[in-house]
Design a protein around this motif. Sequence first.
Motif, mmCIF file in Angstrom:
data_model
loop_
_atom_site.group_PDB
_atom_site.id
_atom_site.type_symbol
_atom_site.label_atom_id
_atom_site.label_comp_id
_atom_site.label_asym_id
_atom_site.label_seq_id
_atom_site.Cartn_x
_atom_site.Cartn_y
_atom_site.Cartn_z
ATOM 1 N N ALA A 375 0.793 -1.193 0.106
ATOM 2 C CA ALA A 375 -0.144 0.052 -0.060
ATOM 3 C C ALA A 375 0.851 1.349 -0.012
ATOM 4 N N ALA A 376 0.795 2.162 -1.063
ATOM 5 C CA ALA A 376 1.453 3.261 -1.112
ATOM 6 C C ALA A 376 0.472 4.527 -0.904
ATOM 7 N N ARG A 377 -0.690 4.109 -0.908
ATOM 8 C CA ARG A 377 -1.741 5.396 -0.927
ATOM 9 C C ARG A 377 -2.740 4.795 0.332
ATOM 10 N N ASP A 378 -3.325 5.811 0.542
ATOM 11 C CA ASP A 378 -4.496 5.856 1.690
ATOM 12 C C ASP A 378 -5.917 5.398 0.919
ATOM 13 N N THR A 380 -8.491 7.204 0.100
ATOM 14 C CA THR A 380 -8.585 8.259 -0.697
ATOM 15 C C THR A 380 -7.783 8.378 -2.140
ATOM 16 N N GLY A 381 -6.832 7.255 -2.249
ATOM 17 C CA GLY A 381 -5.894 7.145 -3.322
ATOM 18 C C GLY A 381 -4.661 8.212 -3.042
ATOM 19 N N ALA A 382 -4.747 9.073 -2.064
ATOM 20 C CA ALA A 382 -3.550 9.903 -2.052
ATOM 21 C C ALA A 382 -2.181 9.189 -1.451
ATOM 22 N N TYR A 383 -0.842 9.683 -1.715
ATOM 23 C CA TYR A 383 0.089 8.911 -1.247
ATOM 24 C C TYR A 383 0.278 9.181 0.077
ATOM 25 N N LEU A 384 0.892 8.008 0.831
ATOM 26 C CA LEU A 384 1.272 8.241 2.200
ATOM 27 C C LEU A 384 2.100 9.178 2.624
ATOM 28 N N TYR A 409 8.060 1.274 4.728
ATOM 29 C CA TYR A 409 9.397 1.567 4.084
ATOM 30 C C TYR A 409 9.249 2.955 3.731
ATOM 31 N N ASP A 410 10.653 3.777 3.555
ATOM 32 C CA ASP A 410 10.959 4.728 3.182
ATOM 33 C C ASP A 410 10.706 4.988 1.493
ATOM 34 N N PRO A 462 8.127 13.401 8.653
ATOM 35 C CA PRO A 462 7.658 14.382 7.756
ATOM 36 C C PRO A 462 8.426 14.828 6.810
ATOM 37 N N GLY A 463 7.892 15.050 5.599
ATOM 38 C CA GLY A 463 8.558 15.500 4.336
ATOM 39 C C GLY A 463 9.061 14.448 3.483
ATOM 40 N N LYS A 464 8.694 13.036 4.026
ATOM 41 C CA LYS A 464 9.165 11.923 3.078
ATOM 42 C C LYS A 464 7.948 10.965 2.977
ATOM 43 N N GLY A 465 7.916 10.591 1.794
ATOM 44 C CA GLY A 465 6.735 9.404 1.545
ATOM 45 C C GLY A 465 6.966 8.128 2.017
#
Length: 493
Positions: A375-378, A380-384, A409-410, A462-465
């Motif tokens: 899963a890279a998205r929540d 709603t479809g937004a990136y984590l 994972y980063d 913060p500031g990192k996906g």
Amino acid sequence: MNYTAGLAIALAVAFTMSACATDSSKSTSTTDSSKNAPYELVQGYPTPDTAQRAQDDADFQRAVTAYRFWYPAVSVEGIFNGNRAVGIQDNLAMGIAAAGPRQVGFTLNSDTPYGSAALDLSQGPIVIVVPPGPYIGLVDNHYQGWILDLGLPGPNEGRGGKHLILPPGYKGQVPAGYQVGRSSSFKVLLAVRALPMKGNVQGAMDALRKLKIYPLSTAAHPKLMTFVDVTETSMDSTALRWEDNIQFWEELHRIVDAEPLVEPFLPMYGLLSALGIEKGKPFAPDARMKAILERAAEAGRDQMLVSAFASTRPDRLAWPDRKWEWIGLVPGSAQFETPAGIDLEARDRWFAQAIVTSPAMFRRTAGAGSLYWLAARDGTGAYLDGGKSYKLSIPQPVPGKLFWSVTVYDAATRSEVQTDQDKAALRSMFELKDASTSAPVDLYFGPVAPAGHEDRWIKTNPGKGWFAYIRIYGPQQAAFDGSWKPGDIEETK
């Protein structure tokens, strides 16, 4: 070797011809005034400017194609060099670790202790003796092509066995009593995990030390490899420092120069030759070619990350009403073969975020060794986003005979998140061992611990996906038929 000629040819054609066909259809005009022509032709001949641009474009296309095809070879060299950098030399020792965030490696996990070693077959075959027990292992060649499985996914199904890895072109006698794998490269990767049954990590580490690895030539008096515990050692086993610059091509040149030519790869060696990389010759790109190669490394890497995290393929979704995706898109295939050919996006997607291949890793059947979802998205479809807080609900019981976990994972390093918490996983055998086995279990992620749920929280930056994997070991039928599914990762306020 399980790569086929079709793989090399399919990649060569698929990555280059589509772009070239588009350009050629527009460049047949014999007039100077065509606004749609990418290149200017006068009386059917290219102008000097057109010739230079076309040559640059062709070299760039070749380089992007070569980058994506050869990325697995450079990636596995990152594993070899990660070991060497901390003193673990080829054929002499295996690094073992109860891994954590300090070990930078593509989607490594903290569930099972690892062992990895670079084996050099240039001096002859290598023997690997695996005792009976809960081991999961494999041997891959220098191109991350599968050679054979060990332990539970192997033909002995955990009952132990003797394995023999033969070098390219081996003509000697093959002794009886071994499961034999033939490599097309001299350097191969041995990777083994020992399952920590009932949470016994030390027992799993001790189990790794029971492996016996030695040259066949010393079989009468085995010259055994030793083991180096790197659990507390910071190390980088990735190609991150090379993957977007000229070092990628320098590393690739060293690999091509050291290994024998692989016949099915001949089209891809041809691409490399056009770029100045050829076995037995120095690699010395001029300023023009260096600029093209660096641009191609960035573009190739980014294209692979799009396949990993922004694919639009419907078959990537594990469930139509969830954002969770399958990691491997070609079930049961070690080299991404389908009846229609090689699945190029599945190949790019895998190697952008993971390492090694084996048919067992991609099975979608009950009783398979393990099962992964991404899963890279929540919901709603937004990136984590590492600056936001999230919750994930896991229905119980999870359909696995052994254990399960969620690892964070980063997105940039594709490795476990590194924070002052020094933790990246929530695991059923450890952090969650006292959780309910009937009511859903809620897990939390974000930069600040949620009050009252600190023990079920992974800190993010913060500031990192970031992205998450769910792993189930010994998955059961409900993991495949849709009767069980996790919730989406949902933002909390």
